[in-house]
Design an enzyme around this catalytic site. Structure first.
Site, PDB file in Angstrom:
ATOM      1  N   CYS A  11       0.868  -1.174   0.000  1.00  0.00           N
ATOM      2  CA  CYS A  11       0.000   0.000   0.000  1.00  0.00           C
ATOM      3  C   CYS A  11       0.908   1.228   0.000  1.00  0.00           C
ATOM      4  O   CYS A  11       2.130   1.090   0.089  1.00  0.00           O
ATOM      5  CB  CYS A  11      -1.003  -0.001   1.148  1.00  0.00           C
ATOM      6  SG  CYS A  11      -0.342   0.154   2.804  1.00  0.00           S
ATOM      7  N   CYS A  85      -2.155   1.228  -4.171  1.00  0.00           N
ATOM      8  CA  CYS A  85      -0.875   1.837  -4.552  1.00  0.00           C
ATOM      9  C   CYS A  85      -0.856   2.261  -6.011  1.00  0.00           C
ATOM     10  O   CYS A  85       0.136   2.792  -6.492  1.00  0.00           O
ATOM     11  CB  CYS A  85       0.302   0.910  -4.230  1.00  0.00           C
ATOM     12  SG  CYS A  85       0.477  -0.532  -5.270  1.00  0.00           S
ATOM     13  N   CYS A  89       3.299   0.024  -8.231  1.00  0.00           N
ATOM     14  CA  CYS A  89       3.780  -1.342  -8.057  1.00  0.00           C
ATOM     15  C   CYS A  89       4.269  -1.896  -9.393  1.00  0.00           C
ATOM     16  O   CYS A  89       3.501  -1.951 -10.355  1.00  0.00           O
ATOM     17  CB  CYS A  89       2.662  -2.215  -7.501  1.00  0.00           C
ATOM     18  SG  CYS A  89       3.222  -3.846  -7.019  1.00  0.00           S
TER      19      CYS A  89
END
Length: 131
Positions: A11, A85, A89
Site C-alpha cells: 500500500c 498503490c 507497483c
C-alpha cells in the site's frame, strides 16, 4: 509457486492495511508462507490505531517498520497484493496479482479501523485457501 510461497502486501504508506495483512498472514499461516510488506511512499511508523486494532486480535504489529517497495521484493514474490498503490507497483510476468479495495485507516478512529481490519482478515483467509 514453490512449496513455501512468498506473498507481498503493498500500500502507499505501508503503515496500515498492508501491515495488518502481513500480520494476519504471518499469524494464520506461520512459517508455511514467507511474508513481505512494503509501500510506494512509506510512512515513518505503523499507524498506531492499526496497531491497536490488531492487538485486539492478539496480533502484535507494533515493531513492524514501513519499508520502501523494491523491484527485487516483487520479483521474489509469488503473490503480490496491492491496496491502493495505483501504478507504483512494478508488474512482472508470471506473478499472481490481486488488488484489494479497502478503506485507508489513516487518520481514522478505532471504530472505523475495526471493519477494515476485519475485511483484511477475511481476504487473508481466502488467500491462504488458494496458496
Amino acid at each position: 509457486m514453490t512449496d513455501r510461497p512468498t506473498v507481498l502486501f503493498v500500500c502507499v504508506h505501508n503503515a496500515g492495511r498492508s501491515q495488518m495483512a502481513a500480520g494476519y498472514l504471518q499469524h494464520l499461516a506461520g512459517d508455511r508462507v514467507r511474508v513481505f510488506s512494503a509501500g510506494s511512499e512509506p510512512a515513518d511508523r505503523v499507524n498506531a490505531v492499526a496497531v491497536e486494532a490488531m492487538a485486539e486480535e492478539g496480533i502484535d504489529i507494533a515493531t513492524a517498520v514501513p519499508a520502501v517497495l523494491e523491484a527485487d521484493t516483487v520479483r521474489e514474490s509469488d503473490v503480490v497484493v496491492t491496496m491502493g498503490c495505483g501504478d507504483a507497483c512494478p508488474v512482472f510476468p508470471g506473478k499472481r496479482y490481486e488488488d484489494w479495495e479497502l478503506d485507508d485507516p489513516a487518520g481514522q478512529p478505532i471504530d472505523r479501523v475495526r471493519p477494515v481490519r476485519d475485511a483484511v482478515r477475511a481476504r487473508v483467509e481466502q488467500l491462504i485457501a488458494t496458496l
